[in-house]
Design a protein around this motif. Structure first.
Motif, PDB file in Angstrom:
ATOM      1  N   THR A 157       9.709 -17.748  20.574  1.00 23.64           N
ATOM      2  CA  THR A 157       9.041 -18.260  19.384  1.00 23.64           C
ATOM      3  C   THR A 157       9.579 -19.641  19.037  1.00 23.64           C
ATOM      4  OG1 THR A 157       8.891 -15.986  18.602  1.00 23.64           O
ATOM      5  CG2 THR A 157       8.408 -17.689  17.007  1.00 23.64           C
ATOM      6  N   ALA A 158      10.905 -19.773  19.087  1.00 19.59           N
ATOM      7  CA  ALA A 158      11.525 -21.062  18.739  1.00 19.59           C
ATOM      8  C   ALA A 158      11.109 -22.159  19.706  1.00 19.59           C
ATOM      9  CB  ALA A 158      13.041 -20.908  18.735  1.00 19.59           C
ATOM     10  N   LYS A 159      11.023 -21.797  20.979  1.00 14.73           N
ATOM     11  CA  LYS A 159      10.692 -22.823  21.978  1.00 14.73           C
ATOM     12  C   LYS A 159       9.203 -23.080  22.060  1.00 14.73           C
ATOM     13  CE  LYS A 159      14.947 -22.685  24.429  1.00 14.73           C
ATOM     14  NZ  LYS A 159      15.791 -22.067  25.438  1.00 14.73           N
ATOM     15  N   GLY A 160       8.399 -22.135  21.535  1.00 14.10           N
ATOM     16  CA  GLY A 160       6.947 -22.275  21.621  1.00 14.10           C
ATOM     17  C   GLY A 160       6.352 -23.166  20.555  1.00 14.10           C
ATOM     18  N   GLY A 161       7.129 -23.614  19.612  1.00 10.25           N
ATOM     19  CA  GLY A 161       6.587 -24.463  18.556  1.00 10.25           C
ATOM     20  C   GLY A 161       7.312 -24.201  17.259  1.00 10.25           C
ATOM     21  N   ALA A 162       6.663 -24.474  16.163  1.00  9.66           N
ATOM     22  CA  ALA A 162       7.355 -24.422  14.878  1.00  9.66           C
ATOM     23  C   ALA A 162       7.056 -23.161  14.084  1.00  9.66           C
ATOM     24  CB  ALA A 162       6.983 -25.646  14.058  1.00  9.66           C
ATOM     25  N   ASP A 163       6.416 -22.164  14.724  1.00  5.07           N
ATOM     26  CA  ASP A 163       6.063 -20.963  13.974  1.00  5.07           C
ATOM     27  C   ASP A 163       7.300 -20.260  13.436  1.00  5.07           C
ATOM     28  OD1 ASP A 163       3.434 -21.270  14.446  1.00  5.07           O
ATOM     29  OD2 ASP A 163       3.259 -19.697  15.956  1.00  5.07           O
ATOM     30  N   PRO A 164       7.226 -19.814  12.203  1.00  8.63           N
ATOM     31  CA  PRO A 164       8.304 -18.939  11.723  1.00  8.63           C
ATOM     32  C   PRO A 164       8.155 -17.553  12.358  1.00  8.63           C
ATOM     33  CG  PRO A 164       6.627 -19.177  10.021  1.00  8.63           C
ATOM     34  CD  PRO A 164       6.185 -20.032  11.185  1.00  8.63           C
ATOM     35  N   PHE A 165       9.196 -16.771  12.309  1.00  2.00           N
ATOM     36  CA  PHE A 165       9.122 -15.442  12.927  1.00  2.00           C
ATOM     37  C   PHE A 165       9.676 -14.366  12.009  1.00  2.00           C
ATOM     38  CE2 PHE A 165      13.278 -17.053  14.253  1.00  2.00           C
ATOM     39  CZ  PHE A 165      14.105 -15.979  13.947  1.00  2.00           C
ATOM     40  N   PHE A 166       9.191 -13.154  12.244  1.00  2.00           N
ATOM     41  CA  PHE A 166       9.722 -11.941  11.601  1.00  2.00           C
ATOM     42  C   PHE A 166      10.084 -10.993  12.729  1.00  2.00           C
ATOM     43  CE2 PHE A 166       8.496  -7.603   9.818  1.00  2.00           C
ATOM     44  CZ  PHE A 166       9.701  -7.415   9.166  1.00  2.00           C
ATOM     45  N   CYS A 167      11.361 -10.703  12.865  1.00  3.76           N
ATOM     46  CA  CYS A 167      11.839  -9.842  13.946  1.00  3.76           C
ATOM     47  C   CYS A 167      12.443  -8.582  13.342  1.00  3.76           C
ATOM     48  CB  CYS A 167      12.891 -10.600  14.765  1.00  3.76           C
ATOM     49  SG  CYS A 167      13.665  -9.594  16.034  1.00  3.76           S
ATOM     50  N   ALA A 168      11.790  -7.446  13.560  1.00  3.67           N
ATOM     51  CA  ALA A 168      12.309  -6.162  13.073  1.00  3.67           C
ATOM     52  C   ALA A 168      13.003  -5.472  14.235  1.00  3.67           C
ATOM     53  CB  ALA A 168      11.168  -5.302  12.537  1.00  3.67           C
ATOM     54  N   LEU A 169      14.340  -5.543  14.241  1.00  2.00           N
ATOM     55  CA  LEU A 169      15.150  -4.909  15.295  1.00  2.00           C
ATOM     56  C   LEU A 169      15.695  -3.619  14.718  1.00  2.00           C
ATOM     57  CD1 LEU A 169      16.849  -4.636  17.865  1.00  2.00           C
ATOM     58  CD2 LEU A 169      18.365  -6.414  16.977  1.00  2.00           C
ATOM     59  N   MET A 170      15.165  -2.498  15.194  1.00  2.00           N
ATOM     60  CA  MET A 170      15.482  -1.206  14.597  1.00  2.00           C
ATOM     61  C   MET A 170      16.093  -0.285  15.651  1.00  2.00           C
ATOM     62  SD  MET A 170      12.135  -1.155  12.164  1.00  2.00           S
ATOM     63  CE  MET A 170      12.691  -0.747  10.536  1.00  2.00           C
ATOM     64  N   TYR A 171      17.414  -0.339  15.719  1.00  2.48           N
ATOM     65  CA  TYR A 171      18.158   0.454  16.701  1.00  2.48           C
ATOM     66  C   TYR A 171      17.950   1.955  16.472  1.00  2.48           C
ATOM     67  CZ  TYR A 171      20.817  -3.819  17.672  1.00  2.48           C
ATOM     68  OH  TYR A 171      21.208  -5.077  18.023  1.00  2.48           O
ATOM     69  N   ASN A 172      17.939   2.739  17.545  1.00  2.00           N
ATOM     70  CA  ASN A 172      17.950   4.201  17.408  1.00  2.00           C
ATOM     71  C   ASN A 172      19.390   4.734  17.364  1.00  2.00           C
ATOM     72  OD1 ASN A 172      18.077   3.444  20.201  1.00  2.00           O
ATOM     73  ND2 ASN A 172      17.971   5.627  20.685  1.00  2.00           N
ATOM     74  N   ALA A 173      20.352   3.872  17.606  1.00  2.00           N
ATOM     75  CA  ALA A 173      21.768   4.252  17.459  1.00  2.00           C
ATOM     76  C   ALA A 173      22.176   4.037  15.996  1.00  2.00           C
ATOM     77  CB  ALA A 173      22.635   3.380  18.370  1.00  2.00           C
TER      78      ALA A 173
END
Ligand SMILES: [Ca+2]
Length: 558
Positions: A157-173
């Motif tokens: 996302t960062a390298k693809g342009g200026a879009d902001p991102f929302f990353c939901a990292l939801m571990y099962n541990a």
């Protein structure tokens, strides 16, 4: 978000036995929400996070049996952030619906890599993992894999342009079955971590949980390092939290009970939020806050309106986060949890900033006002002294408000498994899960040994049956494949599979043992469009049981 990590399972919340330097670092560089509440169990919290609403409003009411499906009309935080131009990714445990139409990539996420169920059986070379709806043969250890996917998503996302991102990292541990990557000659990480905690005197169960948390912490460190490398750390809000109370018991920070209870130990979760230069470092918020607050918080920051056509229970945390303090936030926080059906009497609580009223009875207990307890959380955060008799007016006020809330949250909603969609365009075979059936008969039984191993078994008298509710999107002829185990002595029985006037009969084959499942082609049936009941029924069973049915797959024939 981690899974089943308790409030007490971090250094920042006072645990002297566990190493969580990266989680603690977020608390140190940002704010700690001291009275942050998840729901008592997994899927309810996830529904609240995604919608900003208490889970009962979303139609979700269980963690299994199809009750872990979030209603299709819900609007997710990912959908809203997309409206504001965000690229959205979800990595790890979803637990809000597994069938087509309910999967993360259909609910606002541009990318999904993870699993649908409440847990998986293998953490190394994990099973039941999907990428945008397609099964994946995953290599490696699960917490590493979900972190890798998040890092790749953020980097792309960062390298693809200026879009902001929302990353939901939801571990099962660190959810059970508490598996580390051990015993492989080239993957000693899990062994090393386990050994560390065993040497500190923890019993095996507790050492495993700590090692799993430690392993997540190392991965959070990798993720934060990547944000630094990409120059994104200053402009990224990072939230760390868990999805319910803890399951570990070695150190409890003075809190009572564990996951699935409405005592503080069942519903308080660690919560740290970092945003350098915006959130004062090392600050603490004392006001009671909730998992339903993230949607309005993220919407406010992204400049997008929350849905106006429904109740949003959450309240934006932005003023508290920016101030790094706040003695009050929600007037009331509510909890309720019952395994089978929403219940306002059995296991429930309501708290204001000082007082908490609760009832916590087990599955055999009878709920009644005599089981209610009132605690002063300011003086007694460990919920030891019941003050119900001295403060009857507070008991009445809190119970009255709880009943109002419960009535409002459940009004007009039928709680039942959704109809399983069959024949979605572009879809392969649909797996019909045994756990979603309604079963009838004297011997028929449902056994849950994990999502891969849930079975309908015991059935032997003619007429004993299991029924599933389907929603057939494309009518026509379907091939039926059965997955089952049948010990050789029991083979030769007959199972009838029917839908309306169409049916097939299958003579049961022997497998090597009743616990070794094999797939057998059983024939074809016609499915009409719309609401259809699919039934599997004993015609005859010569042995101890007809079979251990592990799944039915339906595949439309061209
Ligand atoms: Ca959980």
């Amino acid at each position: 978000m981690t899974d089943d990590q308790g409030y007490w399972d971090t250094g920042a919340t006072g645990n002297p036995h566990i190493d969580t330097p990266n989680m603690d670092g977020l608390a140190k560089a940002g704010v700690q929400l001291k009275r942050y509440y998840a729901a008592p169990v997994c899927a309810p919290t996830r529904a609240g996070v995604m919608t900003g609403r208490y889970y009962l409003r979303t139609g979700l009411y269980n963690t299994r049996f199809g009750g872990d499906t979030m209603g299709k009309d819900e609007v997710t935080v990912a959908q809203l952030l997309k409206q504001a131009g965000y690229r959205t990714g979800m990595f790890g445990k979803w637990h809000l619906g597994k069938y087509p139409g309910y999967q993360p990539q259909e609910r606002g996420f541009d990318e999904f890599f993870g699993h649908y169920h409440g847990h998986i059986e293998r953490y190394e070379f994990p099973d039941q993992v999907y990428h945008n709806g397609k099964p994946v043969e995953a290599r490696g250890y699960v917490s590493d894999l979900f972190t890798d996917a998040s890092i790749d998503f953020i980097e792309a996302t960062a390298k693809g342009g200026a879009d902001p991102f929302f990353c939901a990292l939801m571990y099962n541990a660190p959810h059970s079955p508490w598996l580390l990557d051990t015993s492989h000659f080239d993957q000693p990480e899990g062994d090393k971590l386990l050994e560390k905690y065993l040497k500190r005197g923890l019993p095996m169960r507790e050492a495993r949980i700590y090692a799993l948390v430690d392993r997540v912490d190392l991965n959070i460190g990798r993720l934060l390092k990547k944000l630094d490398e990409l120059g994104l750390a200053e402009n990224t809000l990072v939230v760390f939290t868990s999805d319910n109370g803890g399951v570990s018991k070695f150190f409890k920070a003075g809190l009572k009970s564990n996951k699935a209870s409405v005592y503080e130990g069942g519903v308080r979760a660690p919560c740290f939020v970092r945003w350098p230069g915006v959130i004062p470092a090392g600050s603490v918020i004392e006001g009671q806050t909730s998992h339903v607050d993230w949607l309005p918080t993220f919407c406010e920051l992204a400049g997008v309106d929350v849905p106006a056509d429904r109740t949003i229970d959450g309240k934006s945390l932005v003023p508290l986060l920016k101030a790094g303090k706040g003695a009050t936030h929600h007037e009331y926080v509510y909890h309720t949890w019952d395994r089978y059906f929403p219940n306002p009497d059995k296991r429930w609580s309501i708290s204001d900033q000082r007082w908490k009223l609760l009832c916590q009875v087990g599955d055999e207990g009878t709920p009644s006002p005599s089981n209610w307890k009132l605690f002063d959380l300011e003086a007694d955060p460990g919920e030891e002294t019941d003050l119900k008799r001295d403060h009857q007016e507070i008991v009445e006020r809190l119970r009255g408000e709880f009943e109002r809330w419960f009535g409002d949250a459940t009004e007009g909603i039928t709680y039942a498994p959704i109809r399983i969609p069959v024949g979605e365009p572009g879809e392969g075979a649909v797996e019909i899960a045994p756990s979603w059936a309604k079963w009838e008969g004297d011997h028929i039984n449902y056994t849950f040994d994990g999502y891969d191993w849930d079975t309908i078994d015991g059935w032997k008298s003619p007429g004993e049956k299991a029924t599933w509710k389907l929603n057939v999107i494309e009518p026509g002829r379907y091939a039926v494949t059965l997955s089952y185990g049948c010990r050789p002595l029991d083979a030769g029985g007959v199972l009838r599979v029917s839908a309306g006037s169409s049916m097939l009969e299958h003579t049961v084959n022997a497998t090597i043992t009743a616990d070794q499942f094999e797939r057998f082609s059983a024939g074809e049936i016609d499915l009409e469009k719309g609401e259809v009941e699919l039934t599997a029924e004993v015609v005859s069973a010569p042995g101890r049981e007809l079979m251990r049915l592990n799944g039915i797959a339906l595949k439309r024939l061209k």
